[in-house]
Scaffold this motif. Structure first.
Motif, PDB file in Angstrom:
ATOM      1  N   LYS A 131       2.045  14.977 -28.868  1.00  0.00           N
ATOM      2  CA  LYS A 131       0.598  15.015 -28.634  1.00  0.00           C
ATOM      3  C   LYS A 131       0.244  14.386 -27.295  1.00  0.00           C
ATOM      4  O   LYS A 131      -0.638  14.881 -26.578  1.00  0.00           O
ATOM      5  CB  LYS A 131      -0.147  14.303 -29.773  1.00  0.00           C
ATOM      6  CG  LYS A 131      -0.180  15.058 -31.081  1.00  0.00           C
ATOM      7  CD  LYS A 131      -1.009  14.303 -32.104  1.00  0.00           C
ATOM      8  CE  LYS A 131      -1.112  15.045 -33.407  1.00  0.00           C
ATOM      9  NZ  LYS A 131      -1.929  14.319 -34.407  1.00  0.00           N
ATOM     10  N   SER A 132       0.917  13.298 -26.956  1.00  0.00           N
ATOM     11  CA  SER A 132       0.641  12.627 -25.678  1.00  0.00           C
ATOM     12  C   SER A 132       0.947  13.560 -24.512  1.00  0.00           C
ATOM     13  O   SER A 132       0.192  13.608 -23.527  1.00  0.00           O
ATOM     14  CB  SER A 132       1.481  11.351 -25.565  1.00  0.00           C
ATOM     15  OG  SER A 132       1.154  10.442 -26.592  1.00  0.00           O
ATOM     16  N   LEU A 133       2.052  14.309 -24.618  1.00  0.00           N
ATOM     17  CA  LEU A 133       2.395  15.271 -23.572  1.00  0.00           C
ATOM     18  C   LEU A 133       1.337  16.363 -23.479  1.00  0.00           C
ATOM     19  O   LEU A 133       0.911  16.738 -22.375  1.00  0.00           O
ATOM     20  CB  LEU A 133       3.763  15.887 -23.859  1.00  0.00           C
ATOM     21  CG  LEU A 133       4.252  16.953 -22.871  1.00  0.00           C
ATOM     22  CD1 LEU A 133       4.329  16.392 -21.457  1.00  0.00           C
ATOM     23  CD2 LEU A 133       5.603  17.512 -23.311  1.00  0.00           C
ATOM     24  N   GLY A 134       0.900  16.864 -24.613  1.00  0.00           N
ATOM     25  CA  GLY A 134      -0.140  17.892 -24.624  1.00  0.00           C
ATOM     26  C   GLY A 134      -1.437  17.387 -24.022  1.00  0.00           C
ATOM     27  O   GLY A 134      -2.089  18.094 -23.241  1.00  0.00           O
ATOM     28  N   LEU A 135      -1.810  16.147 -24.368  1.00  0.00           N
ATOM     29  CA  LEU A 135      -3.027  15.557 -23.803  1.00  0.00           C
ATOM     30  C   LEU A 135      -2.905  15.400 -22.293  1.00  0.00           C
ATOM     31  O   LEU A 135      -3.859  15.685 -21.556  1.00  0.00           O
ATOM     32  CB  LEU A 135      -3.301  14.205 -24.457  1.00  0.00           C
ATOM     33  CG  LEU A 135      -3.779  14.213 -25.904  1.00  0.00           C
ATOM     34  CD1 LEU A 135      -3.871  12.788 -26.440  1.00  0.00           C
ATOM     35  CD2 LEU A 135      -5.136  14.900 -26.025  1.00  0.00           C
ATOM     36  N   GLY A 136      -1.740  14.931 -21.844  1.00  0.00           N
ATOM     37  CA  GLY A 136      -1.545  14.760 -20.402  1.00  0.00           C
ATOM     38  C   GLY A 136      -1.700  16.066 -19.650  1.00  0.00           C
ATOM     39  O   GLY A 136      -2.364  16.121 -18.601  1.00  0.00           O
ATOM     40  N   LEU A 137      -1.110  17.138 -20.182  1.00  0.00           N
ATOM     41  CA  LEU A 137      -1.232  18.452 -19.545  1.00  0.00           C
ATOM     42  C   LEU A 137      -2.672  18.940 -19.574  1.00  0.00           C
ATOM     43  O   LEU A 137      -3.175  19.522 -18.595  1.00  0.00           O
ATOM     44  CB  LEU A 137      -0.320  19.456 -20.256  1.00  0.00           C
ATOM     45  CG  LEU A 137       1.183  19.282 -20.015  1.00  0.00           C
ATOM     46  CD1 LEU A 137       1.976  20.123 -20.999  1.00  0.00           C
ATOM     47  CD2 LEU A 137       1.533  19.654 -18.588  1.00  0.00           C
ATOM     48  N   GLY A 138      -3.343  18.708 -20.690  1.00  0.00           N
ATOM     49  CA  GLY A 138      -4.724  19.157 -20.806  1.00  0.00           C
ATOM     50  C   GLY A 138      -5.649  18.484 -19.820  1.00  0.00           C
ATOM     51  O   GLY A 138      -6.440  19.138 -19.128  1.00  0.00           O
ATOM     52  N   GLY A 289      -1.082  22.872 -22.435  1.00  0.00           N
ATOM     53  CA  GLY A 289      -1.345  21.659 -23.200  1.00  0.00           C
ATOM     54  C   GLY A 289      -1.687  21.940 -24.651  1.00  0.00           C
ATOM     55  O   GLY A 289      -1.225  21.250 -25.571  1.00  0.00           O
ATOM     56  N   LEU A 290      -2.481  22.981 -24.888  1.00  0.00           N
ATOM     57  CA  LEU A 290      -2.839  23.351 -26.255  1.00  0.00           C
ATOM     58  C   LEU A 290      -1.642  23.879 -27.029  1.00  0.00           C
ATOM     59  O   LEU A 290      -1.497  23.628 -28.230  1.00  0.00           O
ATOM     60  CB  LEU A 290      -3.961  24.397 -26.237  1.00  0.00           C
ATOM     61  CG  LEU A 290      -5.364  23.864 -25.961  1.00  0.00           C
ATOM     62  CD1 LEU A 290      -6.342  25.015 -25.758  1.00  0.00           C
ATOM     63  CD2 LEU A 290      -5.840  22.973 -27.103  1.00  0.00           C
ATOM     64  N   VAL A 291      -0.774  24.619 -26.338  1.00  0.00           N
ATOM     65  CA  VAL A 291       0.451  25.108 -26.987  1.00  0.00           C
ATOM     66  C   VAL A 291       1.316  23.924 -27.425  1.00  0.00           C
ATOM     67  O   VAL A 291       1.868  23.917 -28.532  1.00  0.00           O
ATOM     68  CB  VAL A 291       1.228  26.039 -26.044  1.00  0.00           C
ATOM     69  CG1 VAL A 291       2.612  26.346 -26.609  1.00  0.00           C
ATOM     70  CG2 VAL A 291       0.459  27.340 -25.828  1.00  0.00           C
ATOM     71  N   VAL A 292       1.422  22.911 -26.578  1.00  0.00           N
ATOM     72  CA  VAL A 292       2.200  21.721 -26.926  1.00  0.00           C
ATOM     73  C   VAL A 292       1.551  20.985 -28.099  1.00  0.00           C
ATOM     74  O   VAL A 292       2.232  20.543 -29.038  1.00  0.00           O
ATOM     75  CB  VAL A 292       2.342  20.788 -25.714  1.00  0.00           C
ATOM     76  CG1 VAL A 292       3.006  19.466 -26.110  1.00  0.00           C
ATOM     77  CG2 VAL A 292       3.151  21.468 -24.618  1.00  0.00           C
ATOM     78  N   LEU A 293       0.233  20.837 -28.068  1.00  0.00           N
ATOM     79  CA  LEU A 293      -0.470  20.198 -29.179  1.00  0.00           C
ATOM     80  C   LEU A 293      -0.247  20.952 -30.486  1.00  0.00           C
ATOM     81  O   LEU A 293      -0.047  20.359 -31.549  1.00  0.00           O
ATOM     82  CB  LEU A 293      -1.972  20.126 -28.889  1.00  0.00           C
ATOM     83  CG  LEU A 293      -2.481  19.052 -27.941  1.00  0.00           C
ATOM     84  CD1 LEU A 293      -3.992  19.173 -27.796  1.00  0.00           C
ATOM     85  CD2 LEU A 293      -2.115  17.662 -28.443  1.00  0.00           C
ATOM     86  N   ASP A 294      -0.290  22.273 -30.409  1.00  0.00           N
ATOM     87  CA  ASP A 294      -0.135  23.121 -31.592  1.00  0.00           C
ATOM     88  C   ASP A 294       1.232  22.921 -32.228  1.00  0.00           C
ATOM     89  O   ASP A 294       1.365  22.854 -33.444  1.00  0.00           O
ATOM     90  CB  ASP A 294      -0.343  24.588 -31.199  1.00  0.00           C
ATOM     91  CG  ASP A 294      -0.201  25.525 -32.368  1.00  0.00           C
ATOM     92  OD1 ASP A 294      -1.026  25.443 -33.298  1.00  0.00           O
ATOM     93  OD2 ASP A 294       0.741  26.328 -32.368  1.00  0.00           O
ATOM     94  N   GLY A 295       2.280  22.856 -31.407  1.00  0.00           N
ATOM     95  CA  GLY A 295       3.586  22.481 -31.890  1.00  0.00           C
ATOM     96  C   GLY A 295       4.493  23.581 -32.375  1.00  0.00           C
ATOM     97  O   GLY A 295       5.673  23.346 -32.631  1.00  0.00           O
TER      98      GLY A 295
END
Length: 304
Positions: A131-138, A289-295
């Protein structure tokens, strides 16, 4: 596994996802058209008032009970402030200066603020490495869309972009409030109550800031208001809860990605808008970022 609820999508649900994205994407276009004649808060007052009337009519036809709890109406009041009055007003103000397509890209940051705030205020939403990686990208995507020059100076355009971002922050806070205060309430009743409270706040505020709310408006303005209230608000909320039940909260992230293309296309065709290339780069980073958050594209350990 990702904490976001995920279900398989049927062809019908995919159609409904695209329809929901189109409904919300077109709101950015119709709002910009209405803002030619009326002010940002007046537009909010019209949108939430007529949408609330329509939803109460549906509630009456369906026979749902009207809430009588003062605590619940107080929760609707706060929800109306956080989910309607503040973000709608800020986005309308932003669209006086920035392109409707760009405003829709900033709106996609709502998911990131939602995840961040959930990690801060909800015990069951940990901020994992993924999630932290996704947030950073977003948030890198947001900064890219704004542009470095607008991050270091104050001008009407930078203020408009900040307003659009504050709108998404307000949506994120609203999501936390809804989970804490409105769980168990019938969705259509909660939405009607929220919009009603928004109306009670928006109408006097519009009068104080922008003058009397008039019904004497040009036909294109009324058409824009009608779309925003009937399809972009009341209809979209009904479809949203239908898609949520069928697709799950994780799959609804797809809608966040589909809204900007519709808004950008309409803005390009009908408003002659041209976005800076950095806006598309920023949107690309938001997407990743959303793709990473989605998982789902991240390999998961199998349980035995």
């Amino acid at each position: 596994m990702s904490t976001l609820a995920q279900k398989s999508l049927s062809p019908r649900t995919w159609v409904e996802l695209f329809l929901l994205a189109a409904l919300w994407g077109a709101v950015f276009f119709t709002n910009r058209m209405a803002l030619i004649e009326i002010g940002p808060i007046t537009l909010v007052a019209h949108r939430v008032f007529w949408a609330a009337l329509l939803l109460w009519g549906i509630i009456w036809l369906r026979g749902h009970a009207v809430p009588r709890s003062m605590r619940l109406w107080a929760a609707f009041l706060v929800m109306g402030l956080l989910n309607n009055l503040i973000p709608f007003s800020l986005l309308n103000y932003a669209q006086l200066t920035i392109e409707s397509g760009l405003a829709s890209i900033f709106n996609a940051a709502t998911a990131f603020f939602g995840v961040l705030l959930a990690a801060l205020f909800l015990a069951d939403e940990r901020l994992t490495l993924q999630k932290s990686l996704g947030l950073g990208l977003g948030f890198l995507g947001v900064a890219t869309a704004i542009g470095l020059s607008h991050l270091t100076e104050i001008n009407p355009r930078s203020l408009a972009q900040i307003a659009a971002l504050l709108a998404t922050l307000s949506y994120g806070v609203a999501g936390i409030w809804a989970r804490k205060q409105l769980s168990g309430v019938t969705p259509i009743v909660a939405t009607a109550g929220m919009l009603s409270c928004s109306s009670f706040m928006a109408l006097p505020l519009a009068y104080l800031v922008e003058g009397p709310v008039t019904l004497s408006l040009a036909a294109p303005t009324w058409a824009s208001i009608a779309y925003g209230a009937i399809l972009g608000t009341a209809g979209a909320y009904l479809l949203y809860y239908r898609v949520l039940a069928a697709a799950g909260s994780g799959n609804l992230l797809v809608v966040t990605l589909l809204i900007p293309p519709f808004a950008i296309l309409l803005g390009t065709i009908f408003l002659n808008e041209t976005l800076h290339p950095r806006a598309f780069v920023g949107f690309g980073l938001l997407t990743v970022g959303l793709v990473v958050l989605d998982g789902r594209l991240v390999p998961q350990k199998r349980r035995v």
